[in-house]
Scaffold this motif. Structure first.
Motif, PDB file in Angstrom:
ATOM      1  N   TYR A  16      -4.699  -5.755   1.126  1.00 33.34           N
ATOM      2  CA  TYR A  16      -4.661  -4.493   0.402  1.00 33.34           C
ATOM      3  C   TYR A  16      -4.111  -3.359   1.254  1.00 33.34           C
ATOM      4  O   TYR A  16      -3.842  -2.284   0.743  1.00 33.34           O
ATOM      5  CB  TYR A  16      -6.055  -4.126  -0.123  1.00 33.34           C
ATOM      6  CG  TYR A  16      -6.284  -4.645  -1.522  1.00 33.34           C
ATOM      7  CD1 TYR A  16      -6.734  -5.941  -1.733  1.00 33.34           C
ATOM      8  CD2 TYR A  16      -6.006  -3.858  -2.627  1.00 33.34           C
ATOM      9  CE1 TYR A  16      -6.904  -6.430  -3.010  1.00 33.34           C
ATOM     10  CE2 TYR A  16      -6.189  -4.332  -3.914  1.00 33.34           C
ATOM     11  CZ  TYR A  16      -6.639  -5.618  -4.097  1.00 33.34           C
ATOM     12  OH  TYR A  16      -6.803  -6.103  -5.371  1.00 33.34           O
ATOM     13  N   PHE A  17      -3.947  -3.632   2.555  1.00 33.44           N
ATOM     14  CA  PHE A  17      -3.334  -2.621   3.433  1.00 33.44           C
ATOM     15  C   PHE A  17      -2.006  -2.157   2.859  1.00 33.44           C
ATOM     16  O   PHE A  17      -1.672  -0.973   2.885  1.00 33.44           O
ATOM     17  CB  PHE A  17      -3.137  -3.213   4.835  1.00 33.44           C
ATOM     18  CG  PHE A  17      -2.481  -2.258   5.786  1.00 33.44           C
ATOM     19  CD1 PHE A  17      -1.110  -2.327   6.030  1.00 33.44           C
ATOM     20  CD2 PHE A  17      -3.220  -1.282   6.410  1.00 33.44           C
ATOM     21  CE1 PHE A  17      -0.498  -1.433   6.893  1.00 33.44           C
ATOM     22  CE2 PHE A  17      -2.617  -0.377   7.278  1.00 33.44           C
ATOM     23  CZ  PHE A  17      -1.258  -0.455   7.522  1.00 33.44           C
ATOM     24  N   TYR A  18      -1.236  -3.113   2.343  1.00 33.55           N
ATOM     25  CA  TYR A  18       0.086  -2.767   1.783  1.00 33.55           C
ATOM     26  C   TYR A  18      -0.056  -1.751   0.657  1.00 33.55           C
ATOM     27  O   TYR A  18       0.645  -0.745   0.616  1.00 33.55           O
ATOM     28  CB  TYR A  18       0.765  -4.051   1.299  1.00 33.55           C
ATOM     29  CG  TYR A  18       1.972  -3.836   0.417  1.00 33.55           C
ATOM     30  CD1 TYR A  18       1.961  -4.237  -0.911  1.00 33.55           C
ATOM     31  CD2 TYR A  18       3.126  -3.247   0.909  1.00 33.55           C
ATOM     32  CE1 TYR A  18       3.067  -4.043  -1.726  1.00 33.55           C
ATOM     33  CE2 TYR A  18       4.233  -3.046   0.096  1.00 33.55           C
ATOM     34  CZ  TYR A  18       4.198  -3.451  -1.216  1.00 33.55           C
ATOM     35  OH  TYR A  18       5.284  -3.262  -2.023  1.00 33.55           O
ATOM     36  N   TYR A  19      -0.997  -1.997  -0.264  1.00 31.20           N
ATOM     37  CA  TYR A  19      -1.135  -1.095  -1.408  1.00 31.20           C
ATOM     38  C   TYR A  19      -1.677   0.257  -0.964  1.00 31.20           C
ATOM     39  O   TYR A  19      -1.265   1.301  -1.438  1.00 31.20           O
ATOM     40  CB  TYR A  19      -2.053  -1.712  -2.468  1.00 31.20           C
ATOM     41  CG  TYR A  19      -1.516  -2.990  -3.031  1.00 31.20           C
ATOM     42  CD1 TYR A  19      -2.158  -4.211  -2.810  1.00 31.20           C
ATOM     43  CD2 TYR A  19      -0.330  -3.003  -3.762  1.00 31.20           C
ATOM     44  CE1 TYR A  19      -1.640  -5.391  -3.309  1.00 31.20           C
ATOM     45  CE2 TYR A  19       0.186  -4.181  -4.265  1.00 31.20           C
ATOM     46  CZ  TYR A  19      -0.469  -5.365  -4.027  1.00 31.20           C
ATOM     47  OH  TYR A  19       0.048  -6.538  -4.515  1.00 31.20           O
ATOM     48  N   ILE A  20      -2.632   0.252  -0.025  1.00 34.01           N
ATOM     49  CA  ILE A  20      -3.268   1.482   0.410  1.00 34.01           C
ATOM     50  C   ILE A  20      -2.325   2.324   1.257  1.00 34.01           C
ATOM     51  O   ILE A  20      -2.210   3.531   1.075  1.00 34.01           O
ATOM     52  CB  ILE A  20      -4.563   1.159   1.209  1.00 34.01           C
ATOM     53  CG1 ILE A  20      -5.611   0.589   0.251  1.00 34.01           C
ATOM     54  CG2 ILE A  20      -5.077   2.381   1.941  1.00 34.01           C
ATOM     55  CD1 ILE A  20      -6.822   0.041   0.959  1.00 34.01           C
ATOM     56  N   ALA A  21      -1.655   1.665   2.207  1.00 35.32           N
ATOM     57  CA  ALA A  21      -0.856   2.439   3.157  1.00 35.32           C
ATOM     58  C   ALA A  21       0.543   2.745   2.649  1.00 35.32           C
ATOM     59  O   ALA A  21       1.110   3.780   2.972  1.00 35.32           O
ATOM     60  CB  ALA A  21      -0.762   1.674   4.478  1.00 35.32           C
ATOM     61  N   ASP A  22       1.119   1.831   1.878  1.00 36.21           N
ATOM     62  CA  ASP A  22       2.535   1.957   1.523  1.00 36.21           C
ATOM     63  C   ASP A  22       2.759   2.430   0.092  1.00 36.21           C
ATOM     64  O   ASP A  22       3.806   2.962  -0.231  1.00 36.21           O
ATOM     65  CB  ASP A  22       3.201   0.575   1.743  1.00 36.21           C
ATOM     66  CG  ASP A  22       4.671   0.551   1.423  1.00 36.21           C
ATOM     67  OD1 ASP A  22       5.011   0.406   0.233  1.00 36.21           O
ATOM     68  OD2 ASP A  22       5.487   0.671   2.349  1.00 36.21           O
ATOM     69  N   GLN A  23       1.774   2.232  -0.765  1.00 39.77           N
ATOM     70  CA  GLN A  23       2.028   2.451  -2.188  1.00 39.77           C
ATOM     71  C   GLN A  23       1.288   3.642  -2.787  1.00 39.77           C
ATOM     72  O   GLN A  23       1.474   3.952  -3.956  1.00 39.77           O
ATOM     73  CB  GLN A  23       1.634   1.190  -2.981  1.00 39.77           C
ATOM     74  CG  GLN A  23       2.472  -0.026  -2.609  1.00 39.77           C
ATOM     75  CD  GLN A  23       3.794  -0.040  -3.333  1.00 39.77           C
ATOM     76  OE1 GLN A  23       3.858  -0.167  -4.536  1.00 39.77           O
ATOM     77  NE2 GLN A  23       4.869   0.121  -2.579  1.00 39.77           N
ATOM     78  N   ILE A  24       0.436   4.302  -2.020  1.00 33.47           N
ATOM     79  CA  ILE A  24      -0.302   5.446  -2.573  1.00 33.47           C
ATOM     80  C   ILE A  24       0.352   6.727  -2.088  1.00 33.47           C
ATOM     81  O   ILE A  24       0.411   6.989  -0.882  1.00 33.47           O
ATOM     82  CB  ILE A  24      -1.785   5.424  -2.142  1.00 33.47           C
ATOM     83  CG1 ILE A  24      -2.423   4.079  -2.469  1.00 33.47           C
ATOM     84  CG2 ILE A  24      -2.529   6.577  -2.780  1.00 33.47           C
ATOM     85  CD1 ILE A  24      -2.742   3.868  -3.920  1.00 33.47           C
ATOM     86  N   PRO A  25       0.836   7.580  -2.996  1.00 33.94           N
ATOM     87  CA  PRO A  25       1.445   8.852  -2.582  1.00 33.94           C
ATOM     88  C   PRO A  25       0.360   9.866  -2.254  1.00 33.94           C
ATOM     89  O   PRO A  25      -0.639   9.948  -2.947  1.00 33.94           O
ATOM     90  CB  PRO A  25       2.214   9.274  -3.836  1.00 33.94           C
ATOM     91  CG  PRO A  25       1.427   8.700  -4.955  1.00 33.94           C
ATOM     92  CD  PRO A  25       0.791   7.439  -4.453  1.00 33.94           C
ATOM     93  N   ILE A  26       0.582  10.645  -1.206  1.00 32.14           N
ATOM     94  CA  ILE A  26      -0.410  11.651  -0.843  1.00 32.14           C
ATOM     95  C   ILE A  26      -0.062  12.950  -1.557  1.00 32.14           C
ATOM     96  O   ILE A  26       1.045  13.487  -1.390  1.00 32.14           O
ATOM     97  CB  ILE A  26      -0.434  11.856   0.689  1.00 32.14           C
ATOM     98  CG1 ILE A  26      -0.671  10.512   1.380  1.00 32.14           C
ATOM     99  CG2 ILE A  26      -1.503  12.871   1.065  1.00 32.14           C
ATOM    100  CD1 ILE A  26      -1.930   9.792   0.944  1.00 32.14           C
TER     101      ILE A  26
END
Lengths: 288, 557
Positions: B169-179
């Motif tokens: 889930y690192f991929y979804y959390i770090a790469d796919q969530i816009p801040i």
């Protein structure tokens, strides 16, 4: 007065029937908008997120169909067309409002032009039956109206847009332009409208010409036309005031009906020329 | 994008363009090579089949898929590169660390980052963004809160606690969530329907303006990385059909394309020596069997099909050679070649072998009927395959497969449907075979999980999110779960090898061609493009947040 009221009443009845059909038909079809959303995600949409989207789209609301229908009628009456599914989250009204001017502008103007020009050619052609115009114009225009819109459009893009590079061939305006009521912007819009308008014009003008010409021919054989000739009236006056005014009636009815179709947009022209009208939205709405 | 409706337009235009000189570019370019400040205007050609609704909400799946918001306007914490084996580089976070047995993930947030309205971005905004997803599940399209338990800010770090180790889930959390900025989004009543037409993000570009026909991105003067971006303006026109989009590329009016162009050499590359393309494989377009149906449920039949298809031919004929043939290991090569288990591949020897296909069927007790179709106990091997009628390349691919299966005595009839109808039937399991692809991810694990994890499936009649073939094997689920708890590369490779053996022996799906990232680029005015030798990001304009990385690397010549 009674005539108007009767007409208005009949119009409202037709409107109600159309709105009701429009409510029930999509709900009777398989699938729901949330599935379309899932498709956009290729399966990454699961569980709570999907349920949340379904709530937004009004799927699974547990409201009875009749209650939903009642709300729907109320929304229609107040002009609240809800949120667009395809252009989520823009409201439907806004989406349609942004596209309608382009459709009305292009398609509306072309329909009027086609009617006027086609009828004009039909009148002159019938008056001088067997003459130069009559031998060339109606057959030619009927042939061009048999050619599919999109083929004519593509040929125009090829010849005038790409080879000769005389006119722009994509979009309603230059992509770097912002809408403003300046001469430059309007000129840009007109420039972009020429090719699609021409393509649409030459494919629709044929029917008006042919029907007008045929009506004129029968009208010219009438007694009152012969009377006008006997009285020694000028030819243009007879042609227009006596014959054309009567012969144009069927064409006029057809014109009124075709104006109604303008709002539906010209899907194929918009598709080929990338024109931002309502027609392509109609296609997307149906497909999704 | 790939959608081509069956018109003769492309062929017509190709023939004509072959005879005419390359068109003049109408894009305006500022003076190149200026020492200070960004210059130049880049035009993108990526047909989306729609006009823009000018919504830049970065949680909206429609906006994300169009590549209009995530990457260039909003940024994520880290960049995970699918094309370099999930290589992770800092973005809004300068670093990260796993702890307490992979149940805690701590990100250190960069300092001196500001939003495009000048407000500083801090770890508070990061924590706010994640907690916004928790509050409004409609925003959490990657379901990160199915594994997270808390997200809190601690100084300039953000600490995320997991319910159980879920390393992928690192991929979804770090790469796919816009801040997103807290000072704006905390005031929005319903972020799910929020249009966000004037987005305020940390990204290199801001929107100014957006019309239904074109989005103009201008370089963000407050951008936190000094000297970037190098390109002053990016134009992203809306195309409702492929032909104008492809023609824009061929005439040089657009320099960055993400189109499927049939006959690309004749139509595009031949127009200019500066026109190039590169297609990087990322997932597998596969024939999906409905494992609950008789005949198809027999593994011998599926293995026979896997031997009967000449995948390279399908790629040549159906995809004009622009998609390579896939392999039954389910590994998209050469992108993920490092994960390929060559031993098991050799052991099974899947490849075009019609004789072996027929031998397998005969061994399993099938006999050829008088119509040339194998049958056993009254069950004929004659099936239908559903497909999206609007994807003419997929329709062509299936007709090749149809002919090849007929040659080995398996009947396949294609049903080409409208997209929504197709998706309905795919999710509900109303098909014999279907033709589709998964989204995939930065390593093969993601695609395998989408295909094989039982929880992604559903009984026939209910909607399955990704395991449409209804594959269910507790041992495979255990394998997938064991991958999720480890960060050890050797263990991960071992698990992926075992997953490949599952696909080889059980044949739960049959990869046919490899789905690629569509990418055309013109080097006349811009340099810094991703290439096969330097695959620093997925180069398609619809890949997010990769397209933001591409824009950060490009510069005018």
């Amino acid at each position: 007065m009674r005539y108007l009221l009767r007409r208005a009443g009949f119009f409202l009845l037709t409107l109600w029937a159309a709105v009701t059909l429009n409510f029930f038909l999509p709900r009777m079809m398989p699938g729901n908008p949330a599935i379309a959303m899932m498709g956009k995600f290729r399966g990454r949409l699961t569980g709570p997120a999907r349920q949340s989207l379904e709530t937004i789209f009004g799927v699974n609301t547990h409201e009875s169909l009749l209650a939903q229908y009642w709300h729907y009628l109320g929304d229609m009456a107040t002009g609240n067309f809800g949120t667009s599914l395809f252009f989520f989250p823009s409201p439907v009204g806004q989406v349609v409002r942004s596209a309608i001017p382009w459709t009305l502008g292009l398609f509306g103007v072309v329909t009027i032009l086609a009617f006027i020009l086609g009828t004009g050619v039909g009148i002159v052609g019938a008056w001088r039956r067997g003459g130069v115009i009559d031998s060339v114009a109606p057959p030619l225009l009927v042939i061009t109206s048999a050619i599919p819109y999109f083929w004519v459009g593509m040929m125009f893009i090829l010849i005038f847009g790409l080879k000769l590079q005389w006119l722009p061939w994509s979009g309603g305006m230059d992509i770097t332009e912002t809408p403003a009521w300046t001469g430059e912007f309007i000129g840009n819009v007109v420039e972009h409208a020429i090719l699609p308008a021409l393509a649409l014009l030459i494919t629709t003008i044929g029917t008006w010409t042919l029907t007008m010409r045929n009506n004129m021919v029968t009208t010219l054989a009438e007694d009152y036309v012969r009377m006008a000739r006997a009285k020694g009236l000028s030819n243009p006056r007879i042609m227009l005031d006596y014959a054309a005014r009567n012969a144009v009636l069927p064409n006029l009815t057809g014109f009124a009906m075709s104006l109604g179709f303008v709002v539906g947009g010209a899907i194929l022209i918009e598709y080929v020329f990338n024109y931002p009208g309502v027609g392509y939205m109609l296609l997307q709405a149906v497909e999704n | 994008m790939r959608r081509i409706i069956l018109t003769g337009a492309a062929a017509l235009l190709a023939a004509a363009l072959a005879a005419c000189s390359s068109g003049s570019s109408s894009s305006t370019n500022g003076p190149s090579g200026s020492a200070n400040g960004p210059t130049g205007t880049l035009t993108i050609s990526n047909e989306q089949g729609t006009q823009w609704n000018c919504s830049f909400n970065p949680f909206n799946p429609g906006n994300l898929g169009e590549g209009v918001t995530m990457g260039q306007v909003y940024e994520p914490l880290m960049f995970v590169n699918t094309l370099q084996n999930a290589k992770t580089t800092p973005w809004l976070a300068s670093g990260y660390a796993w702890s307490t047995g992979n149940k805690t993930l701590t990100f250190t947030i960069q300092k001196n980052v500001t939003f495009s309205d000048g407000t500083p971005m801090t770890a508070a905004d990061v924590a706010f963004t994640f907690n916004l997803l928790k509050k409004f599940p409609g925003l959490d399209v990657d379901s990160v809160w199915s594994v997270l338990s808390t997200v809190t800010q601690q100084g300039d770090t953000v600490v995320m606690q997991f319910k159980a180790p879920s390393v992928p889930y690192f991929y979804y959390i770090a790469d796919q969530i816009p801040i997103v900025p807290e000072h704006i989004w905390s005031t929005i009543k319903d972020p799910v329907t929020y249009a966000d037409s004037k987005p305020v993000g940390t990204g290199a570009y801001t929107v100014s303006p957006c019309t239904p026909q074109n989005i103009t991105y201008v370089a963000n003067p407050h951008y936190w990385q000094p000297g970037l971006p190098k390109i002053a303006k990016v134009l992203y026109p809306a195309f409702t059909s492929n032909d104008p989009a492809n023609t824009y590329l061929a005439t040089g009016q657009a320099q960055w394309g993400s189109q499927f162009i049939p006959n690309i050499d004749k139509f595009y590359t031949s127009k200019s020596s500066d026109n190039h393309y590169w297609f990087a494989p990322i997932a597998n377009v596969s024939l999906i069997p409905n494992l609950t149906k008789p005949g198809i449920g027999d593994v011998a039949v599926r293995q026979a099909i896997a031997y009967a298809i000449d995948r390279n031919k399908v790629g040549q004929v159906g995809e004009y050679g622009e998609e390579p043939g896939a392999n039954q290991n389910g590994i998209a090569t050469p992108t993920f070649s490092a994960w390929m288990d060559n031993t098991s591949a050799a052991k099974y020897g899947y490849g075009y072998n019609p004789a072996k296909a027929q031998a397998l069927l005969t061994q399993a007790g099938y006999a050829k009927g008088s119509d040339g179709i194998y049958a056993k106990g009254g069950q004929k091997l004659a099936f239908t395959v559903i497909n999206i009628g609007g994807y003419s390349d997929w329709v062509a691919s299936m007709s090749v497969v149809q002919a090849e299966l007929k040659a080995v005595g398996i009947g396949l009839t294609a049903q080409n449907l409208a997209q929504n109808d197709y998706l309905n039937r795919l999710y509900a399991g109303d098909f014999d075979f279907a033709y589709y692809a998964q989204t995939g991810g930065p390593t093969p694990y993601y695609e395998f999980r989408q295909w094989l994890y039982a929880a992604n499936s559903a009984p026939i009649g209910k909607n399955a999110s990704s395991n449409w073939e209804r594959y269910s094997n507790p041992a495979t689920d255990k394998l997938l779960d064991s991958y999720a708890i480890t960060t050890d590369s050797a263990k991960q490779h071992d698990i992926v090898n075992q997953l490949q053996q599952v696909v080889l022996s059980d044949v739960p799906y049959i990869p046919v061609t490899e789905e690629v990232g569509w990418f055309q680029y013109n080097t006349a005015k811009f340099t810094g493009w991703p290439t096969q030798d330097n695959p620093y990001a997925i180069p398609a304009a619809y890949a997010y947040p990769d397209m933001g990385q591409v824009l950060l690397h490009l510069s005018p010549k």
